[in-house]
Write a protein that holds these residues in place. Structure first.
Motif, PDB file in Angstrom:
ATOM      1  N   SER A 281     -55.288 -14.398  18.173  1.00  0.00           N
ATOM      2  CA  SER A 281     -54.042 -14.542  18.934  1.00  0.00           C
ATOM      3  C   SER A 281     -52.898 -13.786  18.260  1.00  0.00           C
ATOM      4  N   GLY A 282     -52.865 -13.803  16.934  1.00  0.00           N
ATOM      5  CA  GLY A 282     -51.848 -13.048  16.203  1.00  0.00           C
ATOM      6  C   GLY A 282     -51.991 -11.557  16.428  1.00  0.00           C
ATOM      7  N   THR A 283     -53.229 -11.081  16.407  1.00  0.00           N
ATOM      8  CA  THR A 283     -53.495  -9.660  16.652  1.00  0.00           C
ATOM      9  C   THR A 283     -53.075  -9.262  18.056  1.00  0.00           C
ATOM     10  N   ALA A 284     -53.421 -10.084  19.030  1.00  0.00           N
ATOM     11  CA  ALA A 284     -53.056  -9.798  20.425  1.00  0.00           C
ATOM     12  C   ALA A 284     -51.542  -9.726  20.584  1.00  0.00           C
ATOM     13  N   ALA A 285     -50.825 -10.648  19.943  1.00  0.00           N
ATOM     14  CA  ALA A 285     -49.364 -10.660  20.030  1.00  0.00           C
ATOM     15  C   ALA A 285     -48.771  -9.382  19.450  1.00  0.00           C
ATOM     16  N   VAL A 286     -49.289  -8.955  18.302  1.00  0.00           N
ATOM     17  CA  VAL A 286     -48.771  -7.741  17.656  1.00  0.00           C
ATOM     18  C   VAL A 286     -49.094  -6.500  18.496  1.00  0.00           C
ATOM     19  N   VAL A 287     -50.298  -6.431  19.047  1.00  0.00           N
ATOM     20  CA  VAL A 287     -50.688  -5.284  19.878  1.00  0.00           C
ATOM     21  C   VAL A 287     -49.794  -5.189  21.117  1.00  0.00           C
ATOM     22  N   ILE A 288     -49.566  -6.319  21.784  1.00  0.00           N
ATOM     23  CA  ILE A 288     -48.725  -6.321  22.989  1.00  0.00           C
ATOM     24  C   ILE A 288     -47.286  -5.930  22.645  1.00  0.00           C
ATOM     25  N   TRP A 289     -46.745  -6.534  21.589  1.00  0.00           N
ATOM     26  CA  TRP A 289     -45.384  -6.217  21.153  1.00  0.00           C
ATOM     27  C   TRP A 289     -45.255  -4.732  20.801  1.00  0.00           C
ATOM     28  N   SER A 290     -46.211  -4.222  20.044  1.00  0.00           N
ATOM     29  CA  SER A 290     -46.165  -2.821  19.619  1.00  0.00           C
ATOM     30  C   SER A 290     -46.260  -1.870  20.809  1.00  0.00           C
ATOM     31  N   ALA A 291     -47.113  -2.210  21.779  1.00  0.00           N
ATOM     32  CA  ALA A 291     -47.274  -1.358  22.961  1.00  0.00           C
ATOM     33  C   ALA A 291     -45.979  -1.304  23.767  1.00  0.00           C
ATOM     34  N   ILE A 292     -45.362  -2.465  23.990  1.00  0.00           N
ATOM     35  CA  ILE A 292     -44.112  -2.511  24.767  1.00  0.00           C
ATOM     36  C   ILE A 292     -42.995  -1.772  24.034  1.00  0.00           C
ATOM     37  N   ALA A 293     -42.848  -2.046  22.735  1.00  0.00           N
ATOM     38  CA  ALA A 293     -41.795  -1.393  21.951  1.00  0.00           C
ATOM     39  C   ALA A 293     -42.008   0.118  21.906  1.00  0.00           C
ATOM     40  N   SER A 294     -43.261   0.557  21.778  1.00  0.00           N
ATOM     41  CA  SER A 294     -43.558   1.988  21.719  1.00  0.00           C
ATOM     42  C   SER A 294     -43.202   2.689  23.022  1.00  0.00           C
TER      43      SER A 294
ATOM     44  N   GLY B 277     -54.527   1.520  12.247  1.00  0.00           N
ATOM     45  CA  GLY B 277     -54.484   0.524  13.321  1.00  0.00           C
ATOM     46  C   GLY B 277     -55.807  -0.172  13.528  1.00  0.00           C
ATOM     47  N   VAL B 278     -56.846   0.613  13.770  1.00  0.00           N
ATOM     48  CA  VAL B 278     -58.177   0.032  14.009  1.00  0.00           C
ATOM     49  C   VAL B 278     -58.684  -0.679  12.759  1.00  0.00           C
ATOM     50  N   GLY B 279     -58.507  -0.053  11.595  1.00  0.00           N
ATOM     51  CA  GLY B 279     -58.949  -0.681  10.347  1.00  0.00           C
ATOM     52  C   GLY B 279     -58.236  -1.995  10.090  1.00  0.00           C
ATOM     53  N   GLY B 280     -56.920  -2.009  10.303  1.00  0.00           N
ATOM     54  CA  GLY B 280     -56.156  -3.240  10.096  1.00  0.00           C
ATOM     55  C   GLY B 280     -56.591  -4.358  11.036  1.00  0.00           C
ATOM     56  N   ILE B 281     -56.789  -4.006  12.302  1.00  0.00           N
ATOM     57  CA  ILE B 281     -57.245  -5.009  13.276  1.00  0.00           C
ATOM     58  C   ILE B 281     -58.624  -5.548  12.888  1.00  0.00           C
ATOM     59  N   LEU B 282     -59.498  -4.634  12.467  1.00  0.00           N
ATOM     60  CA  LEU B 282     -60.836  -5.066  12.045  1.00  0.00           C
ATOM     61  C   LEU B 282     -60.758  -6.029  10.864  1.00  0.00           C
TER      62      LEU B 282
END
Length: 203
Positions: free
Chosen positions: A155-168, A124-129
């Motif tokens: 913006s793409g990273t933020a969208a994926v993080v928010i989506w992943s957090a909600i889905a999780s 996760g952290v590596g991919g975001i970096l």
């Protein structure tokens, strides 16, 4: 449980990652070849940086740590493999190793979160970096294509993080209600092979 097996698994991942990153070009051409090269460079540098960090912090680098550094390099380079060159790969490996090492320490040691196999800390952290470094390390002076816009990446990273957090949260809520998320302390001490499956993998 077995460092030798861990390294065998990491080696299989390393080879498989060539198909993953190189195959993303959907062609057997120069861009696929460059993706293979930068993948190998970043993984190698990630491995070396992790070994150096463990040596500095704990005096003895470990085999499992080296394998983890390999995966950190691979995870970090993946978002950028199609646009960076050898210079960018070297820098992304140098960044991925220490940042993921710090994330593992923060999540596992300081926050005491049970992140199995350090998946979020490394992948996760590596991919975001890698996503956020892409616009800077794809520079033509580093052998890259010069592509990438930081605002788009962010913006793409933020969208994926928010989506992943909600889905999780939703998925974990359902699992907790239906199956439960944790075993009892006694079951954990006895071993999940025995308590959940009624048999042990080892004598």
């Amino acid at each position: 449980h077995n460092p030798g097996y861990v390294v065998i698994g990491a080696a299989m991942l390393w080879v498989g990652w060539f198909g993953f990153n190189g195959g993303s070009a959907l062609a057997a051409d120069g861009s696929a070849g460059m993706a293979l090269l930068v993948t190998h460079i970043a993984a190698s540098v990630g491995t070396l940086t992790w070994i150096v960090l463990e040596g500095m912090m704990h005096k003895k680098p470990t085999l499992v740590g080296a394998a983890t550094g390999t995966i950190a390099g691979l995870a970090t380079v993946t978002p950028a493999a199609g646009v960076i060159g050898p210079g960018g790969a070297l820098l992304i490996g140098l960044a991925g190793g220490p940042v993921c090492y710090g994330a593992v320490y923060l999540i596992r040691v300081r926050l005491k979160i049970d992140d199995s196999l350090d998946v979020f800390a490394v992948h996760g952290v590596g991919g975001i970096l890698g996503i956020l470094l892409l616009p800077f390390l794809s520079a033509k002076m580093l052998g890259g294509t010069g592509e990438g816009d930081f605002i788009v990446q962010l913006s793409g990273t933020a969208a994926v993080v928010i989506w992943s957090a909600i889905a999780s949260v939703i998925i974990l809520g359902i699992l907790k209600a239906v199956l439960g998320l944790r075993v009892t302390h006694e079951e954990e001490v006895n071993g999940l092979d025995v308590s959940l499956h009624g048999e042990s993998a080892y004598n």
